[in-house]
Design a protein around this motif. Sequence first.
Motif, mmCIF file in Angstrom:
data_model
loop_
_atom_site.group_PDB
_atom_site.id
_atom_site.type_symbol
_atom_site.label_atom_id
_atom_site.label_comp_id
_atom_site.label_asym_id
_atom_site.label_seq_id
_atom_site.Cartn_x
_atom_site.Cartn_y
_atom_site.Cartn_z
ATOM 1 N N PHE A 475 0.850 -1.192 0.000
ATOM 2 C CA PHE A 475 0.000 0.000 0.000
ATOM 3 C C PHE A 475 0.882 1.237 0.000
ATOM 4 O O PHE A 475 1.942 1.265 0.619
ATOM 5 N N SER A 476 0.415 2.291 -0.661
ATOM 6 C CA SER A 476 1.195 3.525 -0.769
ATOM 7 C C SER A 476 0.273 4.728 -0.725
ATOM 8 O O SER A 476 -0.645 4.840 -1.542
ATOM 9 N N ILE A 477 0.507 5.626 0.218
ATOM 10 C CA ILE A 477 -0.255 6.883 0.248
ATOM 11 C C ILE A 477 0.036 7.737 -0.981
ATOM 12 O O ILE A 477 -0.904 8.238 -1.627
ATOM 13 N N PRO A 478 1.310 7.953 -1.380
ATOM 14 C CA PRO A 478 1.539 8.746 -2.595
ATOM 15 C C PRO A 478 0.845 8.181 -3.827
ATOM 16 O O PRO A 478 0.408 8.936 -4.697
ATOM 17 N N ARG A 479 0.716 6.855 -3.907
ATOM 18 C CA ARG A 479 0.073 6.250 -5.070
ATOM 19 C C ARG A 479 -1.381 6.688 -5.207
ATOM 20 O O ARG A 479 -1.935 6.712 -6.319
ATOM 21 N N LEU A 480 -2.024 7.049 -4.105
ATOM 22 C CA LEU A 480 -3.411 7.497 -4.172
ATOM 23 C C LEU A 480 -3.575 8.702 -5.096
ATOM 24 O O LEU A 480 -4.625 8.886 -5.712
#
Length: 694
Positions: A475-480
């Motif tokens: 999971f990645s916050i920046p990927r959102l």
Amino acid sequence: MSDLNPPVAARKPIERSHHGDVFVDDYEWLRDKSDAEVLDYLRAENTYTESRTAHLESLREAIFKEISERTLQTDLSVPARRGSYWYYSRTVEGRQYAISCRVKVDGDQPPATDGDIPGEEVLLDGNELAGDSEFFALGTVDVSPDGRLLAYSVDLTGDERFTLRIKDLATGELLADELPEVHYGSAWSADGSTIFYTKVDDAWRPYQVWRHTLGTDGDVLVMEETDERFWVGVDLTRNEKALQISLGSKLTSEVWLLDAAHPDGEPVVVAPRREGVEYDVEHAGDQLLIVHNADAPNFSLATAPLDAPGDWTTLLEGDTSSRLLGVDAFADHVILYRRRDALTELAIMRRAGDAGSFGSPEVLTFDEPIYTVSPGRNDEWHDTRYRFGYTSLVTPGSTYDVDLATGERRLLKQQPVLGGVDLSGYTQYREWATAADGTRVPISLVARKDVAKDGNAPVVLYGYGSYESSMDPWFSIPRLSLLDRGVVFAIAHIRGGGELGRHWYDNGKMLTKRNTFTDFVAAAEHLVEASWSRPERIVAQGGSAGGLLMGAVANLAPQAFGGVVAEVPFVDALTTILDPSLPLTVIEWEEWGNPLEDPEVYAYMKSYSPYENVTAQQYPRILAITSLNDTRVFYVEPAKWVAKLRATAAGDVDVLLKTEMEAGHGGRSGRYDAWREIAFTLAWELDTLKLATS
């Protein structure tokens, strides 16, 4: 867009001749970073990149703001017990680096992570240690077994050479002991009187283990590895009974044990090295556990007596359906860490009634079809719970304890995602591409649920495919910031990685390396055939050895991609692997082959090495990102590659080079600096995908 013309690197031809083949290298002169002309060229490239991307400034700021607002900036990790203390780290809003802390144990459960912790002790404040330095990294943070002393090492340039200091945790004072030019890691003796550390040679290979007795001069060389293929490392076993010195090449292992209560004693070898046999050792108190491939490619588990460590008895036979990655041993149980069906797996083996025997593995199961489960921090030998991490493409990183008696799981913490994000609005998929030789290649995808599979979705396709390293779903916050703009993020689990076992790695290295590249192209083609996207709507991304992948597929199938992001890319692979004086080269021969001695390897590497294979064809947009002080993949590789692309490629050449002048292999070190670096890349990707609106 800027009308600024791109820099033009001077051509200074140098001939390279091997096995009757002559290659003219016009840009090798860029290797000398002490040359003012080289630095001027890199700065000119940065200026050009800044100008060409100036129109994305508002988008970059928007993405940086999204990352910042979605991240709980004042936070702390889940405390992990060791001895009489819980250890954890804090982050504070506005500060770049983490703060290492501990608190005395009071009760059976770790302290809550949602506020202040009474009695907290600050061990290290990375922000204070960094000071005004542009770069900061820790190589070790190692508390002595009795909890009195802290060994830590600092790198302020990004060259991964550290200075080790010792801090008295009772007084907060630094001891006089200062050890320069050390490598990652350290290990204490049982009584905390002695610290063991490693040093690197001129080729950046950790090759020596040293012993330092506190308060003395004249450190003692414990072990030196003369075979240039091998690295060394040192660690203290979980039960604090032995210091473990591990020596390993890509294909062969050797482990030595030293009584931690007698640090000035002589190490004893577990099993002398045998070419092609890899093994790891776990001290299980009354015996040793050995994970090895002596009789099975996917590794078996054996036991060995403490007084006869080379006498191995099979406990679990290796099989074709799972790859045994490692074991964690405790007083009353053992945890297996395995890989099966392109997913990771944990299984519990409990101590049986008979001394030295274990029950059958009990697998921990999970509901999601795609996920990653991995061992957490487990320092306590007598612990009755096991800490593990869990994540997926749609589930933030989560920390659990499982009660080994009851099997009950307790969620200790899940990575917070702020800003009103509704994680139920995203979904993940597993699909399979078919390579040219019929091999099925797994692909993991994540997207917003409302993204239509209509052949028009923008896609970022990520890949690595080397060293048996698996790109498991995370999971990645920046990927959102990509997903929310309609982008599909996909991971191609290509050969050369380890996702499907040792054979998956073996069929993507040495003289089968091209499978890595053709698998990635097959994954991109599958996304088109499966009605996800079309070629001009696909951006490929990879770093380091994954950057080699990017350069190779840009040459092999430029029509399959609308853009390519190559981060610290290994794009001048043949030049590097031909030079044994360069960092890592000799070690790497077991991954790529030795082109210096073997004409077949030379010809094969030359057939795919990105720099040698740039031709007068139309290339997709390319963004290359590197670091001036990277000791693993030198900045010169992407610098040469970009210069050659500009001079050779046909049609409109849209190639950018961005060099971080104060960074290492992992890029900028501070978290806010890192977020801005990520925002730069994401904005470029969105621009390439025609989505560049803030």
